[in-house]
Design a protein around this motif. Structure first.
Motif, mmCIF file in Angstrom:
data_model
loop_
_atom_site.group_PDB
_atom_site.id
_atom_site.type_symbol
_atom_site.label_atom_id
_atom_site.label_comp_id
_atom_site.label_asym_id
_atom_site.label_seq_id
_atom_site.Cartn_x
_atom_site.Cartn_y
_atom_site.Cartn_z
ATOM 1 N N LEU A 54 -4.699 -15.860 18.695
ATOM 2 C CA LEU A 54 -5.097 -16.376 17.560
ATOM 3 C C LEU A 54 -4.008 -16.870 16.755
ATOM 4 N N LEU A 55 -3.805 -17.992 16.368
ATOM 5 C CA LEU A 55 -3.015 -18.339 15.297
ATOM 6 C C LEU A 55 -3.615 -19.219 14.103
ATOM 7 N N ALA A 56 -3.400 -18.973 13.119
ATOM 8 C CA ALA A 56 -3.737 -19.402 11.714
ATOM 9 C C ALA A 56 -2.889 -19.460 10.598
ATOM 10 N N PHE A 57 -1.598 -19.849 10.925
ATOM 11 C CA PHE A 57 -0.615 -19.955 9.460
ATOM 12 C C PHE A 57 0.161 -21.218 10.107
ATOM 13 N N GLU A 58 0.921 -21.338 8.781
ATOM 14 C CA GLU A 58 2.255 -22.372 8.887
ATOM 15 C C GLU A 58 3.291 -21.773 9.466
ATOM 16 N N PRO A 59 4.010 -22.086 10.413
ATOM 17 C CA PRO A 59 5.012 -21.381 11.186
ATOM 18 C C PRO A 59 6.534 -21.872 10.430
ATOM 19 N N SER A 60 7.212 -20.977 10.293
ATOM 20 C CA SER A 60 8.624 -21.417 9.713
ATOM 21 C C SER A 60 9.085 -22.608 10.442
ATOM 22 N N VAL A 61 8.750 -22.884 11.667
ATOM 23 C CA VAL A 61 9.338 -24.175 12.124
ATOM 24 C C VAL A 61 8.136 -24.380 12.986
ATOM 25 N N ARG A 62 7.826 -25.780 13.124
ATOM 26 C CA ARG A 62 6.690 -26.156 14.120
ATOM 27 C C ARG A 62 7.541 -26.815 15.252
ATOM 28 N N THR A 63 7.640 -25.827 16.386
ATOM 29 C CA THR A 63 8.130 -26.303 17.576
ATOM 30 C C THR A 63 7.033 -26.943 18.398
ATOM 31 N N ALA A 64 7.574 -27.892 19.227
ATOM 32 C CA ALA A 64 6.616 -28.626 20.192
ATOM 33 C C ALA A 64 6.158 -27.819 21.343
ATOM 34 N N GLY A 65 6.870 -26.737 21.465
ATOM 35 C CA GLY A 65 6.577 -25.904 22.744
ATOM 36 C C GLY A 65 5.680 -24.979 22.617
ATOM 37 N N ASP A 66 5.759 -23.619 22.926
ATOM 38 C CA ASP A 66 4.916 -22.426 22.751
ATOM 39 C C ASP A 66 4.515 -22.190 21.426
ATOM 40 N N TRP A 67 3.384 -22.239 21.128
ATOM 41 C CA TRP A 67 2.973 -21.735 19.472
ATOM 42 C C TRP A 67 3.091 -20.501 19.604
ATOM 43 N N GLN A 68 2.769 -19.464 20.753
ATOM 44 C CA GLN A 68 2.525 -18.286 20.774
ATOM 45 C C GLN A 68 3.879 -17.433 20.314
ATOM 46 N N THR A 69 5.174 -18.093 20.076
ATOM 47 C CA THR A 69 6.283 -17.687 19.722
ATOM 48 C C THR A 69 6.509 -17.822 18.205
ATOM 49 N N TRP A 70 5.495 -18.448 17.640
ATOM 50 C CA TRP A 70 5.789 -18.879 16.138
ATOM 51 C C TRP A 70 5.567 -17.735 15.288
ATOM 52 N N GLU A 71 6.471 -17.779 14.096
ATOM 53 C CA GLU A 71 6.230 -16.950 12.953
ATOM 54 C C GLU A 71 6.478 -17.648 11.677
ATOM 55 N N SER A 72 5.609 -17.003 10.655
ATOM 56 C CA SER A 72 5.520 -17.717 9.420
ATOM 57 C C SER A 72 6.908 -17.179 8.740
ATOM 58 N N ASP A 73 7.014 -17.847 7.311
ATOM 59 C CA ASP A 73 8.192 -17.432 6.442
ATOM 60 C C ASP A 73 7.943 -15.625 6.021
ATOM 61 N N SER A 74 6.474 -15.493 5.825
ATOM 62 C CA SER A 74 6.424 -14.259 5.586
ATOM 63 C C SER A 74 6.293 -13.181 6.693
ATOM 64 N N GLY A 75 6.507 -13.488 7.935
ATOM 65 C CA GLY A 75 6.388 -12.525 9.109
ATOM 66 C C GLY A 75 5.156 -12.588 9.830
ATOM 67 N N ARG A 76 4.259 -13.360 9.459
ATOM 68 C CA ARG A 76 2.993 -13.611 10.302
ATOM 69 C C ARG A 76 3.402 -14.018 11.625
ATOM 70 N N LYS A 77 2.638 -13.452 12.708
ATOM 71 C CA LYS A 77 3.003 -13.630 14.148
ATOM 72 C C LYS A 77 1.499 -13.982 14.837
ATOM 73 N N VAL A 78 1.343 -14.379 15.860
ATOM 74 C CA VAL A 78 0.153 -14.642 16.270
ATOM 75 C C VAL A 78 -0.390 -13.428 16.856
ATOM 76 N N ALA A 79 -1.776 -13.159 16.566
ATOM 77 C CA ALA A 79 -2.231 -12.084 16.933
ATOM 78 C C ALA A 79 -3.269 -11.909 18.027
ATOM 79 N N ARG A 80 -3.498 -10.918 18.582
ATOM 80 C CA ARG A 80 -4.318 -10.849 20.000
ATOM 81 C C ARG A 80 -5.694 -10.369 19.536
#
Length: 182
Positions: free
Chosen positions: A66-92
């Motif tokens: 599950l992803l529900a945050f603005e990532p530091s960088v919106r890459t066009a590839g795998d969203w599952q590796t995204w991280e927010s400026d505050s350190g949030r990551k994708v949750a299982r």
């Protein structure tokens, strides 16, 4: 005074090709639509955002990424590796997990498991079933889904696609065609 509605288990309108059953929607209310969803193994809805819609996802069975945050960088590839400026990551998320998505928030879900997951999906305002009918038609076609057609359909329904939708394992849909989950 208007009467309410009781929808028994297994009832509702199947949205062909999607693994979704509409329980309440635009035919009953203008405020929101509620779906019971079966998410096929390997399915990835792709990261996206809505300018106006709000959504809730509640996991009933299985696990979803599950992803529900603005990532530091919106890459066009795998969203599952995204991280927010505050350190949030994708949750299982397993049974009982809830994801709330306000307007404008990038979000996604995927089934990383080998078995189907189930969730309740609520979206406001009502009418999301119209978009899902269109997605269902695209997903039941043979071969990989047409990403350009998906992107165009999503744009018509207030959905900014960030990463592509990836179909999961195929299972029989009503009428015998393949089915995935949007």
């Amino acid at each position: 005074m208007t009467d309410g509605l009781v929808v028994p288990p297994g009832a509702g309108r199947t949205i062909g090709g999607t693994g979704m059953t509409l329980k309440v929607g635009v035919g009953q209310t203008e405020r929101w639509s509620l779906f019971e969803v079966e998410v096929a193994p390997g399915f990835d809805v792709g990261a996206h955002a809505h300018a106006e819609a709000e959504e809730l996802f509640y996991v009933l069975d299985g696990e979803l990424d599950l992803l529900a945050f603005e990532p530091s960088v919106r890459t066009a590839g795998d969203w599952q590796t995204w991280e927010s400026d505050s350190g949030r990551k994708v949750a299982r998320g397993g049974p009982g997990s809830l994801m709330f998505v306000p307007p404008g928030c990038p979000h996604a879900f995927a089934n990383p498991g080998l078995t189907a997951a189930r969730m309740l999906f609520l979206v406001a305002p009502a009418g999301h079933e119209e978009y899902l009918e269109g997605i269902g038609e695209l997903l039941v076609r043979q071969g990989p889904p047409d990403q350009d057609a998906i992107r165009e359909l999503r744009l018509r329904y207030d959905i900014q696609q960030i990463t592509p939708m990836v179909p999961g394992g195929l299972r029989a849909a009503p009428g015998g065609g393949p089915a995935n989950t949007p």
